[in-house]
Design an enzyme around this catalytic site. Structure first.
Site, PDB file in Angstrom:
ATOM      1  N   GLU B  60       1.472  -0.759  -0.174  1.00 26.14           N
ATOM      2  CA  GLU B  60      -0.018   0.463  -0.020  1.00 26.14           C
ATOM      3  C   GLU B  60       0.559   1.037  -0.140  1.00 26.14           C
ATOM      4  OE1 GLU B  60      -0.693  -3.126   1.756  1.00 26.14           O
ATOM      5  OE2 GLU B  60      -2.821  -2.978   1.539  1.00 26.14           O
ATOM      6  N   HIS B 129     -11.481  -4.233   9.494  1.00 26.83           N
ATOM      7  CA  HIS B 129     -11.826  -4.146   7.527  1.00 26.83           C
ATOM      8  C   HIS B 129     -12.664  -3.053   7.995  1.00 26.83           C
ATOM      9  CE1 HIS B 129      -8.987  -7.420   6.411  1.00 26.83           C
ATOM     10  NE2 HIS B 129      -9.278  -7.018   5.233  1.00 26.83           N
TER      11      HIS B 129
END
Lengths: 326, 323
Positions: B60, B129
């Site tokens: 990322e 998440h």
């Protein structure tokens, strides 16, 4: 005739490399003086000792190639041709500074010279170099990116992520590690499982080599080879330049972590003294010419300091400028 | 006007921009061959090729940083992150580079980059998440933060994001990807910093963004049955924030509830409450109320997850206590 002309041109180029290294050295000495006199604040990381890396590498890239650097960035900026006065003014925090007094020593920028900045998060600019490389590749500009970073950066996650990305996308990036043996006060051997930093690039299938970072011609020649590789669409190249900073990490460094003998040993390998001697041996330089260069540089640095001193401080009414581009 | 799902609305804008501007590229994990974890980019790699719709490694930080560098070098990148939680791996790039480059370069380098990320709970994806942390990004000068709640907004706001000259954090609520709504077929844009009066009303103002706009709207229907006329404000963007719209509504109703999935303590709702007391104190008939996520990591078990998220019932209860 051609040979004579080529020789003359080569001599001019070589003298220019020496001149740039001397300029950096004198500029940094002046910066230290200005810091001691309270003209420069914040952190000040001097490039003294590492001049051959910045100068040799910058000589090997085109004017429209991108350069990205770390927080010890005065040397590369000067080698790239940023105005000494505008750099000094940035260190002084003046509006005439290269970053208008917003960046300071660690954040020198000059987009007109494709000097895309000094960055102060160790390793944080390597992904930017990949992105610039991606833009060059995708827009078919034929340019490459030269990315300087220190030995401290190689244990960061962003280093590994960036090398992998550069390799899988075959990005035209030359990664140039300036290994000055210390991440701040920590010797590279104490914190790196593989202290031969160039070997780390092998894990990403990126060709890698080590070079004597105190030898300006060796640095230039290897970076040229790396640049040709990258420009030839063969992807990234990795260079470890072994060098040494003669001064502390920053002006705040008491240097408790290394001995005077060690520093002295490296000073005997001074890249400027070495290169001067080489040019003298080749008959390209004599005492008179050297002194002339010294006095020219002295004048440039004095002018830079005077320019910074006379430049205005940013007006507080401009505090909110440059947060967003309209 | 066609009725399409929010994910398709996003895809329409991405496709238009890929078609009209060679500089636009999309990068992200599994956005190509896989089609995107929420199906937003499905079909785009086949249409535009692997160079312009790039599958990335799970990196990322490097991918966002690469997007920043690509923007510096003249491209118009869109980076997709699977969830907002993964964006924390790229926090250094977003905060230290994207948001600050224009400023610290003295106005030389702007970063026209859109970072899309899925957010929000409700699907039992638990603690790593499921959060809605838009407020964290809204805290940062130099960023713009976009929080669409309808397909119409999603399509129009993404268009504006892709024409903006600054880094834009574009937050998509996972529960809304399948939400259908009317969307014009022709190109249009929704400007930043202009909230929408989603439902007009006189008695109480309920402010929401992203998923909470729909909770607020449903609560307003229930309140209407109880004789309370609620106004629902859809913020659309947190930075820039349409302060005028908030203050205007607060002055009209005198009672405000802010709803968000994010944690209550130190959250964006607190910022709105502070703004209202600074600018409309004399008009208030009750303290500004907050209906927020519980101050816990998101639990997995359904009853716990439900309890950790703001509910329509809670909004109704709070509203009735105010009027």
């Amino acid at each position: 005739m051609t040979t004579t002309r080529t020789r003359a041109r080569n001599q001019t180029e070589l003298l220019d490399l020496l001149r740039q290294m001397m300029l950096i050295r004198r500029f940094e000495e002046k910066s230290a003086e200005m810091y001691a006199r309270g003209r420069i604040a914040g952190f000040l990381h001097l490039y003294i000792g590492q001049e051959a890396v910045g100068v040799g590498a910058t000589a090997a890239v085109r004017a429209d190639d991108y350069i990205v650097s770390h927080y010890r960035d005065h040397g590369q900026a000067l080698a790239r041709g940023l105005e000494p006065g505008a750099i000094m003014a940035e260190l002084f925090g003046r509006t005439t500074g290269v970053s208008k007094g917003r960046g300071g020593s660690m954040h020198l920028f000059d987009v007109s010279r494709r000097f895309m900045g000094g960055y102060a998060i160790v390793g944080g600019h390597l992904p930017l170099a990949c992105g610039l490389g991606l833009a060059c590749k995708q827009l078919h500009t034929g340019n490459i990116v030269l990315c300087f970073f220190g030995d401290g950066a190689v244990n960061q996650g962003e280093f590994h992520e960036s090398l992998n990305l550069a390799a899988i996308w075959r990005l035209p990036v030359v990664f140039l590690c300036e290994n000055n043996l210390y991440g701040m006060g920590t010797n590279v051997r104490r914190v790196s499982a593989e202290p031969d930093i160039w070997k780390r690039a092998c894990a990403y299938n990126i060709p890698a080599e080590q070079v004597d970072g105190m030898d300006v011609l060796a640095v230039r020649d290897l970076v040229r080879k790396a640049v040709d590789h990258a420009r030839g669409d063969k992807g990234a190249y990795f260079i470890e330049a072994v060098t040494y900073r003669f001064r502390g990490h920053s002006m705040a460094d008491p240097e408790l972590y290394r001995t005077k003998e060690e520093v002295q040993k490296w000073r005997e390998n001074d890249p400027i003294v070495r290169f001067r001697r080489l040019l003298e041996e080749r008959g390209a330089l004599d005492e008179k010419r050297f002194q002339q260069m010294e006095s020219e540089i002295e004048q440039i640095v004095e002018d830079a300091a005077a320019f910074a001193e006379q430049s205005p401080h940013p007006d507080v009414s401009t505090l909110y400028e440059h947060v967003y581009k309209e | 006007m066609a009725e399409i799902a929010l994910r398709e609305a996003l895809r329409q804008t991405l496709r238009e921009e890929l078609q009209s501007d060679e500089r636009v590229i999309i990068m992200g994990e599994d956005i190509g061959a896989y089609g995107g974890s929420y199906g937003v980019t499905r079909g785009l790699q086949e249409e535009f090729g692997e160079e312009r719709v790039r599958d990335t490694p799970i990196s990322e930080s490097a991918v966002v940083g690469c997007g920043i560098g690509a923007a510096m070098g003249g491209l118009r990148p869109v980076v997709e992150l699977m969830t907002i939680n993964f964006s924390f791996l790229a926090f250094d790039q977003i905060i230290n580079n994207a948001s600050k480059l224009f400023y610290m370069s003295g106005g030389q380098i702007n970063v026209p980059l859109v970072i899309r990320m899925a957010s929000g709970g409700g699907a039992q994806l638990s603690a790593q998440h499921s959060h809605d942390l838009a407020g964290w990004y809204a805290h940062v000068p130099g960023l713009k933060v976009v929080v669409p709640s309808t397909p119409y907004d999603a399509r129009g706001l993404l268009k504006t994001a892709l024409r903006d000259q600054n880094p834009v954090i574009f937050i998509e609520h996972t529960a809304l990807y399948g939400l259908k709504g009317e969307v014009p077929e022709e190109e249009y844009s929704v400007p930043f910093g202009q909230a929408q009066v989603y439902r007009p009303g006189d008695d109480v103002t309920i402010i929401g963004y992203s998923g909470s706009v729909h909770q607020a709207a449903r609560a307003a229907e229930t309140l209407a049955e109880r004789g309370v006329d609620a106004e629902v404000i859809n913020l659309r963007t947190l930075r820039p924030l349409d302060i005028d719209a908030i203050i205007q509504s607060a002055k009209k109703t005198g009672r405000v509830i802010v709803v968000e999935d994010d944690w209550r303590f130190g959250g964006f709702a607190a910022e709105i409450a502070a703004l209202i007391q600074e600018k409309a104190f004399d008009y208030l008939d009750a303290p500004v109320a907050r209906v927020c996520g519980a101050d816990v990591p998101m639990p997995y078990a359904k009853p716990l997850e439900t309890a950790a998220l703001p509910s329509e019932d809670e909004i109704v209860r709070v509203a009735l206590a105010m009027v």
